[in-house]
Scaffold this active site. Structure first.
Site, short mmCIF file in Angstrom:
data_model
loop_
_atom_site.label_atom_id
_atom_site.label_comp_id
_atom_site.label_asym_id
_atom_site.label_seq_id
_atom_site.Cartn_x
_atom_site.Cartn_y
_atom_site.Cartn_z
N GLU A 182 -2.72 0.25 7.64
CA GLU A 182 -1.84 -0.85 7.28
C GLU A 182 -0.56 -0.35 6.60
OE1 GLU A 182 -1.87 -4.94 4.51
OE2 GLU A 182 -3.61 -3.58 4.53
N HIS A 240 2.52 -7.31 4.16
CA HIS A 240 1.14 -6.88 4.42
C HIS A 240 0.70 -7.30 5.82
CE1 HIS A 240 -0.09 -5.64 0.29
NE2 HIS A 240 1.00 -6.33 0.00
N GLU A 259 1.27 -12.06 4.96
CA GLU A 259 0.30 -11.38 5.83
C GLU A 259 0.76 -11.66 7.26
OE1 GLU A 259 -2.08 -9.42 5.00
OE2 GLU A 259 -2.74 -9.91 2.96
N HIS A 278 0.82 -1.21 0.00
CA HIS A 278 0.00 0.00 0.00
C HIS A 278 0.86 1.27 0.00
CE1 HIS A 278 -3.10 -2.96 0.65
NE2 HIS A 278 -2.45 -3.38 1.73
#
Length: 567
Positions: A415, A468, A530, A400
């Site tokens: 995040e 992430h 993740e 992101h």
């Protein structure tokens, strides 16, 4: 993993849980949007899972009907309405009034300053800024100032910004991979690194420490690693030398933008501005354009004799597994790996790299600090190290960034902030082990998924890690997952997941196959991790601790080391 699913439902739910007041519809202040780039999809609902009902193209304008999280409902035509992602359009704000110092710079006066989507406390938070962050003032609405900080835009209260003019002071980083700290102390948290020869603005000095502005953020570094300060703005200028034989100049900082010209290898240009991995330069015909930073290296006037090595001299490799590259910089592909004791004829020097003649008659480049005959006084300015990952090039992708905030945790943190923190810490550890590291972003910038994968492909990276943090409607869900897309990526995924969970106290969710764009377009060993669930209040509080960050970055480091040394 908002790259594919955007987590729009989670974002909306999180705002309902964390905001005491529902944010008013943005179209109360913004009644028109413009498509920013290429063709974008219009969907039947506010999310990536809804069907595509139309396509609109760059430059088209549409009326805004409604806003839901990061999605905007537009009037496509007389008969059709649909939803577009807000990061793909620009918004026209008609309530914004002019401000006397519009276009000037300002500095935030508090830490944790929330930038909001509109001029008021009822608007959702789009970014959080640190104290002394430099922002561009673009306008004012009442007591709220509209600002731009990096790739983010929004509103902050005018009481938290100072606009008084002051003499700008600049300096240049004099050592390789200088640590950025959160406070002027060796005990302060290490939040990243900055490379040699980068020009930065200096805001203040304190007991042997210097506060600098870098990528729009405020950091502290040891004063001994920055050159003598200059009050001239020109001291912050940087020239770059083109390293590709013929390089396209584009209209904006992305590979999908139109080509407006080309530049040749060896030509030098002044950098007008920088956007993460892109430089804006001025062309001979008066036009401005953007070139990829991995094909343009900062240039200086140092010669071989300045670095303590004469042309024609035989030099010796002083470390094992030293990369000989096709050009002067770690972004260039590796041509061969030399062993300790090997000798080569020195031809010349470009920047801090020595060009040497190889046995087949061709030439390559070696970091000068790794050669015998290198002036020890010069060498002392470097922190380069050898180690088990010497010769390996790793691309770290902090998920992101910019207008793409990622998921929003139960505490209100984005995040994108946490992924960057993890990537910077991991980068520091990898370099300590001798690896060369490229980051897809080093600040709060928006980078397309294709550009992230492209960087790894063009640089022939030995490994690519996309970082992430997960989110779901089930607030009790937790754990770590590693994703791969291509079969050849599965081995790296296994090494990473196994080492990540070794010391972590969270659930092992295993490795999973998924067609993720950042991996699908990636031809290198690549995974997406993740590292925990920010939608789980208990787990999110753990993710932000220094202890957890140390554990997961150690796991990633060991996983990479295990994979790379198994080949």
């Amino acid at each position: 993993m908002k790259n594919m699913k955007r987590k729009t439902g989670i974002i909306a739910l999180t705002f309902l849980l964390t905001q005491s007041m529902a944010a008013p519809a943005i179209f109360a202040e913004t009644n028109e949007v413009t498509v920013k780039d290429g063709f974008i999809n219009v969907r039947g609902g506010a999310g990536m899972d809804y069907p595509i009902i139309a396509k609109v193209k760059e430059g088209e304008h549409f009326s805004v009907l409604e806003n839901a999280g990061e999605w905007i409902k537009i009037q496509v035509n007389d008969e059709k309405e649909g939803w577009v992602a807000e990061w793909l359009v620009s918004q026209k704000n008609e309530s914004l009034t002019s401000k006397e110092n519009t276009g000037s710079a300002g500095f935030t006066t508090v830490d944790g300053l929330r930038v909001r989507k509109g001029p008021g406390l009822d608007y959702p938070v789009v970014s959080v800024l640190s104290k002394d962050t430099k922002v561009e003032i673009t306008g004012q609405s009442g007591s709220w100032v509209s600002v731009k900080a990096g790739s983010s835009t929004g509103f902050i209260s005018e009481e938290y910004i100072r606009t008084n003019s002051h003499t700008l002071s600049f300096g240049k980083i004099t050592a390789d991979s200088v640590r950025l700290r959160s406070a002027p102390s060796l005990n302060a948290e290490i939040v990243g690194e900055i490379e040699q020869d980068v020009s930065v603005e200096v805001t203040k000095e304190e007991n042997g420490w210097t506060n600098i502005l870098y990528q729009g953020q405020s950091y502290w570094i040891s004063s001994k690693y920055i050159s003598e300060k200059s009050s001239h703005s020109s001291a912050g200028k940087m020239n770059v030398e083109i390293t590709a034989s013929s390089l396209n100049v584009r209209s904006s900082p992305k590979t999908s933008s139109s080509i407006i010209g080309t530049v040749k290898k060896g030509n030098t240009y002044e950098v007008l501005s920088q956007d993460n991995q892109w430089y804006e330069i001025g062309l001979e015909n008066g036009k401005k354009g953007w070139v990829a930073a991995w094909y343009a290296k900062p240039s200086d006037n140092r010669t071989s004799s300045d670095l303590g090595i004469d042309e024609g001299e035989l030099i010796t490799i002083t470390k094992d597994k030293v990369n000989i590259r096709t050009g002067p910089g770690t972004t260039h592909p590796i041509k061969k790996v030399a062993g300790i004791g090997e000798t080569y004829k020195h031809i010349g020097t470009k920047e801090d790299w020595s060009e040497v003649q190889l046995s087949d008659g061709s030439t390559g480049f070696i970091a000068t600090r790794l050669l015998s005959g290198y002036d020890s006084d010069v060498q002392a300015a470097y922190n380069g190290q050898s180690g088990p990952l010497s010769g390996q090039l790793i691309v770290l992708d902090a998920g992101h960034g910019g207008m793409d905030s990622g998921a929003i945790g139960t505490s209100g943190h984005f995040e994108k902030q946490l992924t960057l923190r993890t990537a910077l810490l991991l980068s520091s550890k990898l370099k300590e082990k001798g690896a060369s590291v490229l980051l897809t972003r080093t600040g709060d910038q928006y980078i397309s998924l294709s550009d992230r994968a492209l960087l790894a492909n063009q640089q022939a990276a030995d490994a690519f890690i996309s970082i992430h943090y997960d989110s779901t409607v089930d607030i009790e869900a937790g754990g770590i997952t590693t994703y791969y897309t291509h079969h050849q990526q599965q081995e790296l995924a296994s090494h990473i997941q196994r080492n990540l969970i070794r010391n972590a106290t969270t659930e092992d969710r295993g490795i999973r196959h998924s067609s993720l764009r950042v991996l699908r377009e990636n031809k290198r060993p690549a995974v997406l991790v993740e590292l925990g669930y920010i939608s789980n209040p208990a787990e999110e509080s753990l993710l932000h601790t220094s202890g957890y960050q140390e554990i997961i970055t150690d796991g990633l480091l060991h996983g990479l080391n295990s994979f790379l040394n198994s080949k």
